[in-house]
Design an enzyme around this catalytic site. Sequence first.
Site, PDB file in Angstrom:
ATOM      1  N   CYS A  95       0.817  -1.251  -0.125  1.00 25.25           N
ATOM      2  CA  CYS A  95      -0.017  -0.199   0.257  1.00 25.25           C
ATOM      3  C   CYS A  95       0.871   1.253  -0.277  1.00 25.25           C
ATOM      4  O   CYS A  95       1.376   1.635  -1.177  1.00 25.25           O
ATOM      5  CB  CYS A  95      -1.013  -0.157   1.109  1.00 25.25           C
ATOM      6  SG  CYS A  95      -2.422   0.967   0.865  1.00 25.25           S
ATOM      7  N   ARG A 129     -12.456   6.189  -0.794  1.00 23.74           N
ATOM      8  CA  ARG A 129     -11.530   5.241  -0.308  1.00 23.74           C
ATOM      9  C   ARG A 129     -11.931   3.967  -0.899  1.00 23.74           C
ATOM     10  O   ARG A 129     -13.188   3.578  -0.939  1.00 23.74           O
ATOM     11  CB  ARG A 129     -11.162   5.312   1.310  1.00 23.74           C
ATOM     12  CG  ARG A 129     -10.960   6.352   1.770  1.00 23.74           C
ATOM     13  CD  ARG A 129     -10.282   6.139   3.006  1.00 23.74           C
ATOM     14  NE  ARG A 129      -8.802   5.455   3.386  1.00 23.74           N
ATOM     15  CZ  ARG A 129      -7.870   6.195   3.034  1.00 23.74           C
ATOM     16  NH1 ARG A 129      -7.472   7.422   2.701  1.00 23.74           N
ATOM     17  NH2 ARG A 129      -6.767   5.308   3.074  1.00 23.74           N
ATOM     18  N   HIS A 200      -3.066  -5.420   2.959  1.00 22.22           N
ATOM     19  CA  HIS A 200      -2.881  -5.699   4.302  1.00 22.22           C
ATOM     20  C   HIS A 200      -3.471  -6.853   4.791  1.00 22.22           C
ATOM     21  O   HIS A 200      -3.958  -7.874   4.026  1.00 22.22           O
ATOM     22  CB  HIS A 200      -3.401  -4.585   4.973  1.00 22.22           C
ATOM     23  CG  HIS A 200      -2.975  -3.205   4.703  1.00 22.22           C
ATOM     24  ND1 HIS A 200      -1.702  -2.553   4.947  1.00 22.22           N
ATOM     25  CD2 HIS A 200      -3.623  -2.197   3.967  1.00 22.22           C
ATOM     26  CE1 HIS A 200      -1.684  -1.636   4.337  1.00 22.22           C
ATOM     27  NE2 HIS A 200      -2.757  -1.113   3.958  1.00 22.22           N
TER      28      HIS A 200
HETATM   29  N1  GLN Z   1      -2.123   6.734   2.367  1.00 17.03           N
HETATM   30  C1  GLN Z   1      -2.248   5.920   0.983  1.00 17.03           C
HETATM   31  C2  GLN Z   1      -3.547   5.754   0.464  1.00 17.03           C
HETATM   32  O1  GLN Z   1      -4.707   6.120   1.359  1.00 17.03           O
HETATM   33  C3  GLN Z   1      -1.850   4.307   1.812  1.00 17.03           C
HETATM   34  C4  GLN Z   1      -2.854   3.942   2.705  1.00 17.03           C
HETATM   35  C5  GLN Z   1      -2.305   2.669   3.110  1.00 17.03           C
HETATM   36  O2  GLN Z   1      -1.022   2.272   3.368  1.00 17.03           O
HETATM   37  N2  GLN Z   1      -3.073   1.710   3.611  1.00 17.03           N
HETATM   38  O3  GLN Z   1      -3.773   5.574  -0.655  1.00 17.03           O
END
Ligand code: GLN
Length: 250
Positions: A95, A129, A200
């Site tokens: 990520c 998101r 993750h």
């Molecule tokens: N900050 C990055 C995004 O939101 C990565 C987030 C994460 O590592 N879960 O895309």
Amino acid sequence: MTTIRIAHLYPDQMNIYGDRGNILTLQQRCRWRGIAAEVVAVQPRQSVDWTSFDLAFFGGGQDSGQALIAEDFVERQAAGIREAAEDGLVLLAICGGYQLLGHYFLTYTNEQLPGIGLLDVHTVGGDKRLIGNVVVRWNNDGHLEASAPHELVGFENHSGRTYLGHGVRPLGRVVRGFGNNGEDGTEGAVYRNVFGCYMHGSLLPKNPHFADHLLALALQHHSQNRLSLPSLDDTLELTAHRVMVERLTH
Ligand code: GLN
């Protein structure tokens, strides 16, 4: 006793959704096989001899965590890590770490974070998101044992949409979830032994076949020989894996 050396990039700034579990998994799967795994944290402003490592891990982070270390990563580590990657260093990035291996991450608030350009990808933040459990059909190039599953399972939560250039191939195809960008059906990117992805979870405890793929590559890099890893009893891990695949695909 064989000792492999693992670098953990910026563990204080870049470690969310249990990403540190990937390090624990690599260490424990080595220990079970009588291989020592030494983990070294790479902190901001540190000089690193990348030729001394077999494997590196870079976890995810909030945009704010990425902003704290992005310049340091480019200025201090980019050259050494790129050279080591050409020489076969194994690198797993999740990520936020994955995004910083690319050319850049333009965040949703219009801040451009530089990447090291090791992976031919770039990332642009979006207003929605991409969150949820993921199942991916892994492009494993036939490296898997016949009995190993072909899927990878994980959990994603990112605003960044990552787009792949011609210099990488996708890690896999999305069966369930959003993956790189929610548009083209790809998840993750691979170049040599460098793997970036959005999973993750932690990723490796739930995907012991992928953990062993990375370890086999790291041992090969370490000894310059093709070594086969003694197999472990993964009944529990693979049961957990299968439950998630079935739950998410039926
Ligand atoms: N900050 C990055 C995004 O939101 C990565 C987030 C994460 O590592 N879960 O895309």
